[in-house]
Design an enzyme around this catalytic site. Structure first.
Site: not given
Ligand code: IPE
Ligand code: IPE
Ligand code: MG
Length: 252
Positions: A28, A76
């Site tokens: 991330d 996502n």
């Protein structure tokens, strides 16, 4: 210490303690990495692929046998279409560019997540990567793409229900029995889950498999992740005491 990557035997951060067998990483921070440099988010994702390449190599050097990376989550899809397209394009380019080397290096590639819904060219490429590396066993790279743990558990439950209805299975369902329906059926549970970028959450990653994993949250943004961060993660892993619900030996 011998120069890492050049020593004949894998070197382990943490003295003689063996490296964790399976490390999983929530990669991330690509967007924030780019933003901090005034670059488009795409640039962060591109540099993220380079960090992945470095990490695969570093993991092998450090004696890790299984590396699982979270690359695109079922959630996502909520991002703008252009970003989703970039992420799909980067997966495709990574597999196209790295497959022959991974194959030569004895890496077995797996992709976990929902295959349905992937563009046909990506699904075909992923199938090919898995097929062509199926005989490898030196190192296991698993890419979680279009992956969400709840989605995986639901798909597993549906597959189990179908097997029952078809009369293919009977008897009591055990942990090990259920795991046969998960995308990770051939993989050991992760010993260590690392999340980069300073966020303290799991974001729907390996919820079943990480039940007893050690969790490590580090501030570094994924594109900056390097071998030294992995070594330091392994050292911190070695400071933990894993009890699996039991008592420390000698504690009674
Ligand atoms: C990780 O970086 C890549 C994916 C989740 C696909 P992000 O794109 O989430 O980066 P941040 O969290 O916005 O910085
Ligand atoms: C988790 O990162 C998913 C991946 C790294 C692929 P996100 O950036 O999507 O997670 P949240 O939205 O911050 O929880
Ligand atoms: Mg993020």
């Amino acid at each position: 210490m011998a120069r890492l990557g050049t020593s004949p035997e894998p070197s382990h951060a943490g003295g003689d303690a063996p490296a964790p067998q399976h490390v999983a990483i929530i990669m991330d921070g690509n967007g924030r990495w780019a933003k901090a440099r005034g670059l488009p988010r795409t640039a962060g994702h591109e540099r993220g692929v380079e960090a992945l390449r470095r990490t695969v190599e570093a993991a092998g050097d450090l004696g890790i046998r299984y590396l699982t990376v979270f690359s695109f989550s079922t959630e996502n899809w909520r991002r703008p279409a252009a970003e989703v397209n970039t992420l799909f394009g980067l997966l495709k380019a990574y597999v196209q560019r790295d497959l022959s080397r991974l194959k030569q290096d004895g890496v077995r590639v797996r992709v976990i997540g929902q295959r349905e819904g992937l563009p046909p060219d990506i699904a075909e490429l992923v199938d090919r990567a898995e097929r062509e590396t199926a005989a490898n066993s030196k190192f296991h790279l698993t890419i979680a793409f279009n992956y969400g743990a709840r989605n995986e558990i639901l798909r597993a439950t549906q597959a189990y229900a179908r097997a029952i209805a078809a009369g293919e299975v009977s008897g009591e369902l055990t942990d090990a029995g259920f795991e046969q329906y998960l995308d990770t059926k051939d993989l050991p549970d992760p010993d260590l889950v690392i999340r980069t970028s300073g966020e303290y959450r799991i974001s729907n990653f390996l919820l079943w498999q990480a039940a007893y994993a050690e969790l490590l949250f580090v501030d570094v943004l994924w594109p900056d992740f390097s071998k030294s961060h992995l070594e330091s993660a392994i050292s911190r892993y070695h400071e933990r005491e894993r009890r699996f619900g039991a008592l420390t030996p000698g504690a009674t």
